[in-house]
Enzyme design. Structure first.
Site, PDB file in Angstrom:
ATOM      1  N   LYS A 189       0.878  -1.184   0.000  1.00 33.88           N
ATOM      2  CA  LYS A 189       0.000   0.000   0.000  1.00 33.88           C
ATOM      3  C   LYS A 189       0.915   1.234   0.000  1.00 33.88           C
ATOM      4  O   LYS A 189       1.457   1.626   1.028  1.00 33.88           O
ATOM      5  CB  LYS A 189      -0.891  -0.065   1.237  1.00 33.88           C
ATOM      6  CG  LYS A 189      -1.378   1.239   1.826  1.00 33.88           C
ATOM      7  CD  LYS A 189      -2.395   1.961   1.004  1.00 33.88           C
ATOM      8  CE  LYS A 189      -2.743   3.285   1.683  1.00 33.88           C
ATOM      9  NZ  LYS A 189      -1.888   4.402   1.265  1.00 33.88           N
ATOM     10  N   GLU A 265       8.716   1.517  11.422  1.00 36.07           N
ATOM     11  CA  GLU A 265       9.847   2.453  11.234  1.00 36.07           C
ATOM     12  C   GLU A 265       9.220   3.831  11.245  1.00 36.07           C
ATOM     13  O   GLU A 265       8.532   4.210  10.288  1.00 36.07           O
ATOM     14  CB  GLU A 265      10.537   2.228   9.885  1.00 36.07           C
ATOM     15  CG  GLU A 265      11.004   0.815   9.621  1.00 36.07           C
ATOM     16  CD  GLU A 265      12.177   0.419  10.481  1.00 36.07           C
ATOM     17  OE1 GLU A 265      12.975   1.301  10.852  1.00 36.07           O
ATOM     18  OE2 GLU A 265      12.286  -0.772  10.811  1.00 36.07           O
ATOM     19  N   CYS A 300      13.777  10.691   7.038  1.00 30.17           N
ATOM     20  CA  CYS A 300      13.504  10.253   8.406  1.00 30.17           C
ATOM     21  C   CYS A 300      14.695  10.495   9.322  1.00 30.17           C
ATOM     22  O   CYS A 300      14.528  10.848  10.477  1.00 30.17           O
ATOM     23  CB  CYS A 300      13.086   8.793   8.430  1.00 30.17           C
ATOM     24  SG  CYS A 300      14.284   7.703   7.672  1.00 30.17           S
ATOM     25  N   GLU A 399       8.643  16.182  15.482  1.00 30.78           N
ATOM     26  CA  GLU A 399       9.207  16.066  14.138  1.00 30.78           C
ATOM     27  C   GLU A 399       8.476  17.013  13.181  1.00 30.78           C
ATOM     28  O   GLU A 399       7.250  17.005  13.122  1.00 30.78           O
ATOM     29  CB  GLU A 399       9.043  14.628  13.637  1.00 30.78           C
ATOM     30  CG  GLU A 399       9.621  14.419  12.255  1.00 30.78           C
ATOM     31  CD  GLU A 399       9.390  13.010  11.729  1.00 30.78           C
ATOM     32  OE1 GLU A 399       8.253  12.516  11.811  1.00 30.78           O
ATOM     33  OE2 GLU A 399      10.355  12.414  11.241  1.00 30.78           O
TER      34      GLU A 399
END
Ligand code: NAD
Length: 495
Positions: A189, A265, A300, A399
């Site tokens: 996906k 993750e 990331c 973040e």
């Protein structure tokens, strides 16, 4: 052969046909309608992708299960799977430029980075696991003399992979390659805003000889398509890269359904720590700019918090800001561009919200802070440096996933380590020092999946990438990743 701007422009002007779902080796319409894909380069409609309904997802999972159970891939000799995956790597290499350009058109990464990090990296990842899989052995346990105890390593079955919009090919390959190499079937996906290069990858996988049903693709909204996949009673393992809030939901879906194993993750707020004794402060300043501003901060492991020793704070921030100003922000399809577009309007608004909050909390905007190139209609943001960021500030803790750097001074090594660990994340870190003992002490002190020393951001397939704390569990890359895609089974045999 050198890639020319003219070739890129030619590929970039080609219309992109509407994309469908891949189920049982066939491209089919989605019952959930379609998703409009906007180009981050100019905000214009690029194409549409099919939106998979819960029923489409169920058919994709059933197709993956049937393929797994009849052994068309799962029981193929590892050397056979290896040959197919090498063919797929060959095809990715053959189509490097069109894959890279297609990806840039929906995710906005600058083409220079896309060429290296997307098809280039994905081809290497398929080769790495193709080569690895016929060198992984089971075990014979050292037990009683009248017993033969064998530990088999088997594929888990149906793997669902949900991936984000940044570096879709690279991150997709980190999951698809080891899962397929180990003999599993997959339902992938992709993210709504960046699925085109992964859909093309699935086409190439069929061409390479991955049997129908083994690799399925369902595009569509996270809260419909992704949720249906995560709630499936017939997915054995869910592997995910994306944000913390979605990761939490996936764990809930697992608990509500069949307790599928869930590997996450997630995000980061990675500290890049500069001591006054760094071997080359000028080089460190350039690297610190690259660490946060490449791919417009949508990385990331981006070094999004700069912790800098007070004695060199002002000169370092000045050198870093100069380096950042020199980076060329612009159309990601231009070979000269070093900072491309932000992926979406929503993401850009979020980035600007962080800057506004940083101002309110007393941060000093040293560089940037604004939307850029608005005349293009695309989503661009100036590289932004905010000094005086305190641990209590939002910009220190949350973040951004955009081109916004938080700068905080420190005076001692202990304070640097404590600031480094003072967030909920633990994905990556950097340490710049000429003192070898200090470098090793910092590597031990920092709770993150990777610590770079006198460099930032490097790694390859030989090493694992994963997070500590709320940056996730499990690891992509390296042979350790195979643990996620295999089951251990004991045979206890009386002799
Ligand atoms: P996101 O969590 O919004 O979306 C990721 C994927 O999850 C998309 O495919 C989305 O459609 C799907 N999704 C959303 N809601 C869902 C739901 N309820 N159920 C199932 N699926 C759902 O993340 P994003 O904005 O696409 O990606 C950015 C995030 O990814 C950042 O936090 C970044 O740090 C993280 N990231 C982590 C790594 C790593 O290796 N740790 C690498 C790249 C990106």
């Amino acid at each position: 052969m050198a890639i020319t701007q003219a070739e890129i422009d030619r590929l970039a002007s080609a219309p992109v046909a509407p994309r469908k779902l891949l189920i049982e080796g066939k491209w089919v319409d989605g019952q959930g309608g379609e998703t409009t894909v906007l180009s981050p380069i100019n905000g214009q409609k690029l194409t549409t992708t099919a939106a998979a309904s819960a029923e489409d997802v169920a058919r994709a999972v059933a197709s993956a299960r049937a393929a797994f159970d009849d052994g068309r891939w799962s029981r193929m000799a590892p050397a056979g799977r290896k040959a197919v995956l090498h063919r797929l790597a060959d095809l990715i290499e053959k189509h490097t430029l069109d894959l890279a350009v297609l990806g840039v058109r929906d995710n906005g990464t600058d083409i220079g980075m896309a060429l290296k990090a997307e098809p280039g990296s994905a081809a290497g990842t398929f080769r790495y696991y193709a080569e690895g899989i016929d060198k992984v052995y089971g075990e014979i346990a050292p037990t009683a003399d009248n017993i033969l105890a064998l530990v088999h390593r088997e594929p888990v079955g149906v793997v669902a992979a949900i991936v984000p919009w940044n570096f879709p090919l690279m991150i997709g390959a980190w999951k698809i390659a080891p899962a397929l190499a180990a003999g599993n079937s997959i339902v992938l996906k992709p993210a709504e805003t960046a699925s085109l290069s992964l859909i093309r990858l699935a086409e190439l996988a069929l061409e390479a000889g991955v049997p129908p049903g083994v690799f399925n693709v369902v595009t569509g909204p996270g809260r419909i398509t992704g949720e249906a996949l995560a709630l499936s009673m017939d997915v054995d393992v869910m592997v995910f890269t994306g944000s913390g809030p979605t990761g939490r939901r996936l764990l809930q879906y697992s608990a509500q359904s069949n307790l599928k194993r869930c590997y996450l993750e997630l995000g980061g707020k990675s500290p890049n720590i500069v001591f006054a004794d760094a071997p080359d402060l000028a080089a460190a300043a350039k690297a610190a700019a690259t660490a946060i501003f490449r791919n417009a901060g949508q990385v990331c492991v981006a070094g999004s918090r700069l912790l800098v020793e007070a004695a060199v704070h002002d000169e370092f921030v000045a050198a870093l800001s100069k380096a950042a100003s020199a980076m060329k922000l612009g159309n990601p399809l231009d070979l000269a561009t070093q900072i491309g577009a932000v992926n979406s309007e929503v993401q850009l608004e979020g980035n600007l919200g962080f800057v506004a909050d940083a101002r309110k909390e007393g941060g000093e905007i040293v560089l940037g802070g604004n939307r850029a190139l608005s005349e293009t209609g695309g989503y661009y943001m100036e590289p932004t440096v905010v000094a005086g960021v305190q641990p209590s500030h939002r910009l220190f803790r949350e973040e951004v996933f955009g081109p916004v750097l938080a700068v905080t001074p420190f005076t001692t090594e202990a304070e640097a380590a404590s600031l480094a660990n003072a967030t909920d994340f633990g994905l990556a870190a950097g340490v710049w020092t000429a003192n070898l003992s200090r470098a090793h002490r910092m590597v031990r002190a920092i709770r993150s999946g990777i610590v770079h020393v006198n460099t930032y951001g490097g790694s390859d397939n030989t090493v694992p990438l994963g997070g500590m704390k709320q940056s996730g569990n499990g690891h992509d890359k390296s042979l350790h990743a195979l643990d996620k895609y295999t089951e251990l089974k004991t045979a206890w045999i009386q002799l």
